[in-house]
Scaffold this motif. Structure first.
Motif, PDB file in Angstrom:
ATOM      1  N   GLU A 155      11.119   7.063  16.075  1.00 14.13           N
ATOM      2  CA  GLU A 155      10.978   5.780  16.759  1.00 14.13           C
ATOM      3  C   GLU A 155      12.319   5.059  16.871  1.00 14.13           C
ATOM      4  N   ASP A 156      12.474   4.273  17.934  1.00 12.46           N
ATOM      5  CA  ASP A 156      13.733   3.550  18.134  1.00 12.46           C
ATOM      6  C   ASP A 156      13.896   2.399  17.152  1.00 12.46           C
ATOM      7  N   TRP A 157      12.815   2.035  16.449  1.00 11.39           N
ATOM      8  CA  TRP A 157      12.905   0.961  15.465  1.00 11.39           C
ATOM      9  C   TRP A 157      13.104   1.482  14.048  1.00 11.39           C
ATOM     10  N   PHE A 158      13.276   2.790  13.886  1.00 13.91           N
ATOM     11  CA  PHE A 158      13.338   3.367  12.542  1.00 13.91           C
ATOM     12  C   PHE A 158      14.469   2.765  11.707  1.00 13.91           C
ATOM     13  N   ASP A 159      15.620   2.470  12.326  1.00 15.61           N
ATOM     14  CA  ASP A 159      16.746   1.933  11.556  1.00 15.61           C
ATOM     15  C   ASP A 159      16.557   0.464  11.186  1.00 15.61           C
ATOM     16  N   GLN A 160      15.429  -0.137  11.614  1.00 16.03           N
ATOM     17  CA  GLN A 160      15.155  -1.536  11.278  1.00 16.03           C
ATOM     18  C   GLN A 160      14.134  -1.663  10.137  1.00 16.03           C
ATOM     19  N   ILE A 161      13.736  -0.533   9.571  1.00 13.39           N
ATOM     20  CA  ILE A 161      12.750  -0.570   8.502  1.00 13.39           C
ATOM     21  C   ILE A 161      13.276   0.198   7.284  1.00 13.39           C
ATOM     22  N   THR A 162      12.602  -0.019   6.167  1.00 15.99           N
ATOM     23  CA  THR A 162      12.780   0.837   4.991  1.00 15.99           C
ATOM     24  C   THR A 162      11.553   1.733   4.910  1.00 15.99           C
ATOM     25  N   TYR A 163      11.781   3.031   4.914  1.00 16.21           N
ATOM     26  CA  TYR A 163      10.661   3.983   4.903  1.00 16.21           C
ATOM     27  C   TYR A 163      10.586   4.650   3.535  1.00 16.21           C
ATOM     28  N   VAL A 164       9.407   4.574   2.919  1.00 17.69           N
ATOM     29  CA  VAL A 164       9.169   5.164   1.597  1.00 17.69           C
ATOM     30  C   VAL A 164       7.956   6.084   1.721  1.00 17.69           C
ATOM     31  N   ARG A 165       8.054   7.273   1.140  1.00 22.82           N
ATOM     32  CA  ARG A 165       6.939   8.216   1.212  1.00 22.82           C
ATOM     33  C   ARG A 165       6.525   8.653  -0.187  1.00 22.82           C
ATOM     34  N   HIS A 166       5.220   8.561  -0.469  1.00 27.28           N
ATOM     35  CA  HIS A 166       4.681   9.098  -1.713  1.00 27.28           C
ATOM     36  C   HIS A 166       4.628  10.619  -1.637  1.00 27.28           C
ATOM     37  N   GLU A 167       4.907  11.266  -2.744  1.00 28.42           N
ATOM     38  CA  GLU A 167       4.848  12.729  -2.793  1.00 28.42           C
ATOM     39  C   GLU A 167       3.416  13.240  -2.908  1.00 28.42           C
ATOM     40  N   ARG A 168       2.493  12.364  -3.281  1.00 24.78           N
ATOM     41  CA  ARG A 168       1.070  12.712  -3.286  1.00 24.78           C
ATOM     42  C   ARG A 168       0.279  11.483  -2.893  1.00 24.78           C
ATOM     43  N   ASN A 169      -0.919  11.703  -2.380  1.00 21.77           N
ATOM     44  CA  ASN A 169      -1.765  10.594  -1.950  1.00 21.77           C
ATOM     45  C   ASN A 169      -2.287   9.846  -3.169  1.00 21.77           C
ATOM     46  N   ARG A 170      -2.029   8.539  -3.224  1.00 21.78           N
ATOM     47  CA  ARG A 170      -2.378   7.749  -4.402  1.00 21.78           C
ATOM     48  C   ARG A 170      -3.310   6.583  -4.097  1.00 21.78           C
ATOM     49  N   GLY A 171      -3.502   6.246  -2.840  1.00 14.61           N
ATOM     50  CA  GLY A 171      -4.383   5.138  -2.497  1.00 14.61           C
ATOM     51  C   GLY A 171      -3.607   3.912  -2.050  1.00 14.61           C
ATOM     52  N   VAL A 172      -4.279   3.064  -1.268  1.00 16.71           N
ATOM     53  CA  VAL A 172      -3.595   1.921  -0.652  1.00 16.71           C
ATOM     54  C   VAL A 172      -3.084   0.936  -1.692  1.00 16.71           C
ATOM     55  N   GLN A 173      -3.803   0.794  -2.836  1.00  7.86           N
ATOM     56  CA  GLN A 173      -3.351  -0.166  -3.840  1.00  7.86           C
ATOM     57  C   GLN A 173      -2.025   0.279  -4.471  1.00  7.86           C
ATOM     58  N   HIS A 174      -1.879   1.586  -4.705  1.00  8.46           N
ATOM     59  CA  HIS A 174      -0.615   2.116  -5.215  1.00  8.46           C
ATOM     60  C   HIS A 174       0.493   1.924  -4.179  1.00  8.46           C
ATOM     61  N   ALA A 175       0.172   2.216  -2.918  1.00  3.73           N
ATOM     62  CA  ALA A 175       1.167   2.075  -1.858  1.00  3.73           C
ATOM     63  C   ALA A 175       1.631   0.626  -1.716  1.00  3.73           C
ATOM     64  N   SER A 176       0.698  -0.305  -1.847  1.00  6.04           N
ATOM     65  CA  SER A 176       1.060  -1.732  -1.770  1.00  6.04           C
ATOM     66  C   SER A 176       1.994  -2.121  -2.912  1.00  6.04           C
ATOM     67  N   ASN A 177       1.716  -1.625  -4.111  1.00 10.55           N
ATOM     68  CA  ASN A 177       2.600  -1.913  -5.243  1.00 10.55           C
ATOM     69  C   ASN A 177       3.968  -1.270  -5.061  1.00 10.55           C
ATOM     70  N   THR A 178       4.001  -0.074  -4.488  1.00 13.42           N
ATOM     71  CA  THR A 178       5.291   0.565  -4.193  1.00 13.42           C
ATOM     72  C   THR A 178       6.104  -0.294  -3.235  1.00 13.42           C
ATOM     73  N   GLY A 179       5.443  -0.823  -2.208  1.00 10.35           N
ATOM     74  CA  GLY A 179       6.136  -1.693  -1.266  1.00 10.35           C
ATOM     75  C   GLY A 179       6.666  -2.945  -1.919  1.00 10.35           C
ATOM     76  N   TYR A 180       5.864  -3.537  -2.793  1.00  7.42           N
ATOM     77  CA  TYR A 180       6.314  -4.732  -3.509  1.00  7.42           C
ATOM     78  C   TYR A 180       7.557  -4.441  -4.350  1.00  7.42           C
ATOM     79  N   GLU A 181       7.594  -3.282  -5.001  1.00 10.95           N
ATOM     80  CA  GLU A 181       8.737  -2.919  -5.839  1.00 10.95           C
ATOM     81  C   GLU A 181      10.036  -2.851  -5.030  1.00 10.95           C
ATOM     82  N   ARG A 182       9.937  -2.541  -3.747  1.00 10.03           N
ATOM     83  CA  ARG A 182      11.131  -2.469  -2.889  1.00 10.03           C
ATOM     84  C   ARG A 182      11.448  -3.787  -2.202  1.00 10.03           C
ATOM     85  N   ALA A 183      10.557  -4.751  -2.296  1.00  9.14           N
ATOM     86  CA  ALA A 183      10.688  -5.988  -1.528  1.00  9.14           C
ATOM     87  C   ALA A 183      11.681  -6.957  -2.167  1.00  9.14           C
ATOM     88  N   ASN A 184      12.418  -7.669  -1.323  1.00  7.11           N
ATOM     89  CA  ASN A 184      13.402  -8.658  -1.775  1.00  7.11           C
ATOM     90  C   ASN A 184      13.071 -10.079  -1.334  1.00  7.11           C
TER      91      ASN A 184
END
Length: 318
Positions: free
Chosen positions: A63-92
Motif C-alpha cells: 500500500e502507498d500508505w505503508f510508510d505512514q504506519i507502524t506494522y507489527v505481526r504476531h508470530e501466532r494467532n493470539r486473539g484481538v485482546q492480545h493484539a490490542s495490548n501489543t498495539g498499546y505497548e508500541r503506542a506513544n
C-alpha cells in the motif's frame, strides 16, 4: 474526580490509533485510509496483524500508505485482546483509539472534535470521548444515536451497547490506571476496559453525531447458536460477576439481570449437550436473580420452567 495531566508539552497531543486485524486484507486498508483522512495531527497508526494467513502482510506492505504506519505481526494467532495490548505497548500518544479492521471513521473531523473535548476538560473529568455510529448490517443500515444513560455505572455493570470500541478515544492515563485488555476474556474486552475506567471515577462524553461506520451481523439473521458461542457468553458473564463482585453490592438490580442472562446461557447449553447439570445451574441462577429483584417476572418464570423441565426429564429417564 481525577486530576488532569499537568506535564508541559509543546504543540497538540499525539493520538495513537491501534488497528487490530486478522485475515481482512481486503478491508483493513479502508480502515487505515479513513484514519489518514482525519483533519487532526499529530497521529500515529499502529496496525497489529494477529498472524493472518490470507496474504495480509504482503497486501499491507504494497500500500502507498505503508510508510505512514507502524506494522507489527504476531508470530501466532493470539486473539484481538492480545493484539490490542501489543498495539498499546508500541503506542506513544497521550490519547488512544482502538479500531476494528472492518470499521471506518466516516467523519474527517471525528478525532479533532474528540481531542478538543479532552483539551477543554482541564479538570480531567473525562476518561473516554465517544460518538454515535452508523450501523451497517447485511439487510440495512441506520444511524444509532447514543445518549448518555442516567446511570452510566449501573448500565455498564449490566451490559454495554453504548460505547463502541471503534468510536471511542481514551485518555492514556485512564487506560493505564484501569489496566490492559483482559487476555483471559474471549469476548467483550473493550466493554470491560470501559467499565473499569468508569468505575475509577472517570466520566464519558458522548458526541451524538454518527462518525463511524460500524459493521455488525443483523440481529434478525437465522444464525446457529453454537456451543462455543454459549460457552464464551458464560465465561464473559461469570468473569463480570467475579471481577466486580463488590461493585454489584450497590447495584443489586443490575446483578440480577446478569444472573438471569447467565441462567439463560446455561439452560441453552443444557439443551445442546442434553446435560441435566446445566439445567440445575440455570435453575439456581434464575432463583438468585429472582431473590435479588423479586418484582421481575422473567427470573421467576425461568426458574419454574426449568424446574418443570427438570422433573419431566427425570420422569422421562426414570
Amino acid at each position: 474526580m481525577n486530576s488532569a495531566n499537568t506535564h508541559a508539552r509543546v504543540g497538540p497531543p499525539t493520538v495513537s490509533i491501534i488497528i487490530t486485524t486478522y485475515n481482512r486484507k481486503d478491508l483493513v486498508g479502508r480502515t487505515v485510509r479513513s484514519v489518514l483522512e482525519q483533519d487532526y495531527r499529530p497521529i500515529e497508526i499502529i496496525v497489529v496483524d494477529d498472524c493472518s494467513t490470507d496474504g495480509t502482510p504482503e497486501s499491507i506492505r504494497s500500500e502507498d500508505w505503508f510508510d505512514q504506519i507502524t506494522y507489527v505481526r504476531h508470530e501466532r494467532n493470539r486473539g484481538v485482546q492480545h493484539a490490542s495490548n501489543t498495539g498499546y505497548e508500541r503506542a506513544n500518544g497521550e490519547f488512544l483509539a482502538f479500531v476494528g479492521d472492518d470499521d471506518r471513521w466516516s467523519d474527517p473531523s471525528k478525532l479533532s472534535r474528540q481531542v478538543r473535548i479532552f483539551q477543554e476538560d482541564t479538570a480531567g473529568r473525562y476518561g473516554i470521548v465517544t460518538t454515535s455510529v452508523h450501523v451497517i448490517q447485511p439487510e440495512r443500515s441506520f444511524d444509532r444515536v447514543i445518549r448518555k444513560p442516567r446511570d452510566l455505572t449501573g448500565h455498564l455493570l449490566d451490559h454495554n451497547g453504548i460505547i463502541y470500541g471503534s468510536a471511542a478515544v481514551l485518555r492514556r492515563d485512564a487506560f493505564e490506571y484501569a489496566g490492559r485488555f483482559a487476555e483471559e476474556l474471549p469476548k467483550g474486552t473493550d466493554s470491560d476496559v470501559f467499565r473499569r475506567i468508569v468505575l475509577l471515577g472517570y466520566d464519558v462524553y458522548f458526541l451524538h453525531e454518527a462518525m463511524v461506520d460500524y459493521h455488525e451481523d443483523s440481529p434478525n439473521r437465522m444464525t446457529a447458536v453454537t456451543e462455543r458461542a454459549i460457552l464464551r457468553s458464560i465465561i464473559g458473564e461469570t468473569y463480570k460477576l467475579n471481577r466486580y463482585h463488590s461493585d454489584y453490592t450497590l447495584y443489586p438490580f443490575r446483578k440480577a439481570r446478569v444472573l438471569y442472562r447467565l441462567g439463560t446461557h446455561h439452560e441453552a447449553l443444557s439443551k445442546i449437550k442434553e446435560n441435566p447439570s446445566g439445567l440445575r445451574h440455570a435453575r439456581a441462577l434464575y432463583l438468585r436473580s429472582a431473590l435479588l429483584a423479586p418484582h421481575r417476572l422473567r427470573p421467576w418464570i425461568g426458574f419454574f420452567k426449568a424446574a418443570v423441565r427438570s422433573i419431566a426429564d427425570r420422569i422421562g429417564t426414570g
